[in-house]
Design a protein around this motif. Structure first.
Motif, PDB file in Angstrom:
ATOM      1  N   MET A   1      44.337  49.674  36.411  1.00  0.00           N
ATOM      2  CA  MET A   1      44.140  48.297  36.861  1.00  0.00           C
ATOM      3  C   MET A   1      44.862  48.114  38.184  1.00  0.00           C
ATOM      4  O   MET A   1      45.877  48.769  38.456  1.00  0.00           O
ATOM      5  CB  MET A   1      44.622  47.299  35.810  1.00  0.00           C
ATOM      6  N   PHE A   2      44.325  47.203  38.996  1.00  0.00           N
ATOM      7  CA  PHE A   2      44.780  47.053  40.382  1.00  0.00           C
ATOM      8  C   PHE A   2      44.873  45.570  40.753  1.00  0.00           C
ATOM      9  O   PHE A   2      44.084  44.760  40.272  1.00  0.00           O
ATOM     10  CB  PHE A   2      43.765  47.683  41.349  1.00  0.00           C
ATOM     11  N   TRP A   3      45.806  45.275  41.637  1.00  0.00           N
ATOM     12  CA  TRP A   3      45.839  43.971  42.294  1.00  0.00           C
ATOM     13  C   TRP A   3      45.758  44.186  43.808  1.00  0.00           C
ATOM     14  O   TRP A   3      46.550  44.928  44.392  1.00  0.00           O
ATOM     15  CB  TRP A   3      47.118  43.205  41.973  1.00  0.00           C
ATOM     16  N   TYR A   4      44.764  43.516  44.415  1.00  0.00           N
ATOM     17  CA  TYR A   4      44.596  43.517  45.862  1.00  0.00           C
ATOM     18  C   TYR A   4      44.750  42.081  46.367  1.00  0.00           C
ATOM     19  O   TYR A   4      44.496  41.127  45.637  1.00  0.00           O
ATOM     20  CB  TYR A   4      43.187  43.959  46.250  1.00  0.00           C
ATOM     21  N   ARG A   5      45.102  41.962  47.642  1.00  0.00           N
ATOM     22  CA  ARG A   5      44.938  40.681  48.305  1.00  0.00           C
ATOM     23  C   ARG A   5      44.014  40.880  49.502  1.00  0.00           C
ATOM     24  O   ARG A   5      43.980  41.965  50.109  1.00  0.00           O
ATOM     25  CB  ARG A   5      46.259  40.024  48.696  1.00  0.00           C
TER      26      ARG A   5
ATOM     27  N   SER B   1      55.846  31.993  48.649  1.00  0.00           N
ATOM     28  CA  SER B   1      56.038  31.571  50.037  1.00  0.00           C
ATOM     29  C   SER B   1      54.668  31.333  50.670  1.00  0.00           C
ATOM     30  O   SER B   1      53.649  31.839  50.185  1.00  0.00           O
ATOM     31  CB  SER B   1      56.811  32.623  50.823  1.00  0.00           C
ATOM     32  N   THR B   2      54.661  30.574  51.756  1.00  0.00           N
ATOM     33  CA  THR B   2      53.380  30.202  52.364  1.00  0.00           C
ATOM     34  C   THR B   2      52.591  31.420  52.845  1.00  0.00           C
ATOM     35  O   THR B   2      51.354  31.392  52.871  1.00  0.00           O
ATOM     36  CB  THR B   2      53.599  29.236  53.538  1.00  0.00           C
ATOM     37  N   ASN B   3      53.271  32.500  53.198  1.00  0.00           N
ATOM     38  CA  ASN B   3      52.533  33.690  53.656  1.00  0.00           C
ATOM     39  C   ASN B   3      51.886  34.470  52.508  1.00  0.00           C
ATOM     40  O   ASN B   3      51.252  35.508  52.733  1.00  0.00           O
ATOM     41  CB  ASN B   3      53.414  34.606  54.513  1.00  0.00           C
ATOM     42  N   GLN B   4      52.038  33.962  51.310  1.00  0.00           N
ATOM     43  CA  GLN B   4      51.339  34.549  50.166  1.00  0.00           C
ATOM     44  C   GLN B   4      50.071  33.779  49.824  1.00  0.00           C
ATOM     45  O   GLN B   4      49.395  34.089  48.837  1.00  0.00           O
ATOM     46  CB  GLN B   4      52.273  34.639  48.954  1.00  0.00           C
ATOM     47  N   THR B   5      49.753  32.780  50.640  1.00  0.00           N
ATOM     48  CA  THR B   5      48.458  32.111  50.514  1.00  0.00           C
ATOM     49  C   THR B   5      47.375  33.123  50.840  1.00  0.00           C
ATOM     50  O   THR B   5      47.365  33.716  51.923  1.00  0.00           O
ATOM     51  CB  THR B   5      48.378  30.914  51.475  1.00  0.00           C
ATOM     52  N   SER B   6      46.473  33.354  49.896  1.00  0.00           N
ATOM     53  CA  SER B   6      45.496  34.428  50.062  1.00  0.00           C
ATOM     54  C   SER B   6      44.487  34.404  48.925  1.00  0.00           C
ATOM     55  O   SER B   6      44.598  33.624  47.976  1.00  0.00           O
ATOM     56  CB  SER B   6      46.219  35.790  50.073  1.00  0.00           C
ATOM     57  N   MET B   7      43.516  35.310  49.035  1.00  0.00           N
ATOM     58  CA  MET B   7      42.593  35.589  47.937  1.00  0.00           C
ATOM     59  C   MET B   7      43.132  36.813  47.203  1.00  0.00           C
ATOM     60  O   MET B   7      43.382  37.848  47.827  1.00  0.00           O
ATOM     61  CB  MET B   7      41.193  35.878  48.500  1.00  0.00           C
ATOM     62  N   TYR B   8      43.291  36.699  45.886  1.00  0.00           N
ATOM     63  CA  TYR B   8      43.804  37.811  45.081  1.00  0.00           C
ATOM     64  C   TYR B   8      42.694  38.329  44.174  1.00  0.00           C
ATOM     65  O   TYR B   8      42.036  37.555  43.464  1.00  0.00           O
ATOM     66  CB  TYR B   8      45.006  37.364  44.253  1.00  0.00           C
ATOM     67  N   LEU B   9      42.510  39.631  44.226  1.00  0.00           N
ATOM     68  CA  LEU B   9      41.444  40.270  43.455  1.00  0.00           C
ATOM     69  C   LEU B   9      42.040  41.311  42.519  1.00  0.00           C
ATOM     70  O   LEU B   9      42.808  42.172  42.934  1.00  0.00           O
ATOM     71  CB  LEU B   9      40.442  40.943  44.388  1.00  0.00           C
ATOM     72  N   CYS B  10      41.649  41.220  41.270  1.00  0.00           N
ATOM     73  CA  CYS B  10      42.041  42.198  40.260  1.00  0.00           C
ATOM     74  C   CYS B  10      40.877  43.149  40.046  1.00  0.00           C
ATOM     75  O   CYS B  10      39.703  42.730  40.124  1.00  0.00           O
ATOM     76  CB  CYS B  10      42.389  41.476  38.965  1.00  0.00           C
TER      77      CYS B  10
ATOM     78  N   ARG C   1      41.759  32.198  44.536  1.00  0.00           N
ATOM     79  CA  ARG C   1      42.171  31.679  45.850  1.00  0.00           C
ATOM     80  C   ARG C   1      43.460  30.885  45.634  1.00  0.00           C
ATOM     81  O   ARG C   1      43.439  29.816  45.033  1.00  0.00           O
ATOM     82  CB  ARG C   1      41.088  30.800  46.445  1.00  0.00           C
ATOM     83  N   LEU C   2      44.547  31.450  46.089  1.00  0.00           N
ATOM     84  CA  LEU C   2      45.873  30.862  45.885  1.00  0.00           C
ATOM     85  C   LEU C   2      46.356  30.215  47.172  1.00  0.00           C
ATOM     86  O   LEU C   2      46.350  30.841  48.234  1.00  0.00           O
ATOM     87  CB  LEU C   2      46.859  31.951  45.449  1.00  0.00           C
TER      88      LEU C   2
END
Lengths: 116, 115
Positions: free
Chosen positions: B32-36, B82-91, B111-112
């Motif tokens: 399993m993987f987590w990408y941004r 933190s604000t720089n973690q605003t992103s799309m996260y894909l599992c 979408r975080l």
């Protein structure tokens, strides 16, 4: 280092026509796999087609086919009979044995717009 | 069909909060993987796991941790958002099946936004 290059940031195609999306790759590993994914505006990443480096035949999956030219290190996606629902981002990706993380290396993507 | 389910499509959190993103797959996959995914930066691997309780850092693990207590579930944790973690996260998940490389199957994405 492994790399995937997609040189077409955006493309248009007329509905019912065929379109080719380009992908070139770079790896020194003779064993690798190439993948194409579709990402609609809703965000999900949909697996379309796979080609292994040792596969003798070009992969096909319904309206999708992969034009694999090993010597040129290219793996272009061909979509036949385009439909409006094909409008999306398309990503080429690769995995080989050189990276122990099992991760996919993705290209920057091509945005395809199908015109009615 | 493989089903990878992410707990939220959209999430809004505040700076400093601890944030949990959950991912469940129903195909008994080992990996399993987590990408941004960020515009102009493409998809980048944060963490991956090849077995229960096993985890490995990807390319950008700073500010994140993960948990895999059960084979089907892989959680991504933002320790102090933190604000720089605003992103799309894909599992994603896949198996090590024989006969070539196996595709990774992705969830719908989260979408975080961190305010």
């Amino acid at each position: 280092a492994q790399k995937i290059t997609q040189t077409q940031p955006g493309m248009f195609v007329q509905e019912k026509e065929a379109v080719t999306l380009d992908c070139t790759y770079d790896t020194s590993d003779p064993s690798y796999g190439l993948f194409w994914y579709k990402q609609p505006s809703s965000g999900e990443m949909i697996f379309l087609i796979y080609q292994g480096s040792y596969d003798q035949q070009n992969a096909t999956e319904g309206r999708y086919s992969l034009n694999f030219q090993k010597a040129r290190k290219s793996a272009n996606l061909v979509i036949s009979a385009s439909q409006l629902g094909d409008s999306a981002m398309y990503f080429c990706a690769m995995r080989d044995r050189m990276d122990s993380s099992y991760k996919l290396i993705f290209g920057s993507g091509t945005r395809l717009l199908v015109r009615p | 069909d493989v089903k990878v389910t992410q707990s939220s499509r959209y999430l809004v959190k505040r700076t400093g909060e601890k944030v949990f993103l959950e991912c469940v797959q129903d195909m008994d996959h080992e990996n399993m993987f987590w990408y941004r995914q960020d515009p102009g930066l493409g998809l980048r691997l944060i963490y991956f796991s090849y077995d229960v309780k096993m985890k490995e850092k990807g390319d950008i693990p700073e500010g994140y941790s993960v948990s895999r207590e059960k084979k089907e579930r892989f959680s991504l944790i933002l320790e102090s958002a933190s604000t720089n973690q605003t992103s799309m996260y894909l599992c994603a998940s896949n198996t090590d099946g024989a006969g070539g490389y196996q595709p990774q199957h992705f969830g719908d994405g989260t979408r975080l936004s961190i305010l």
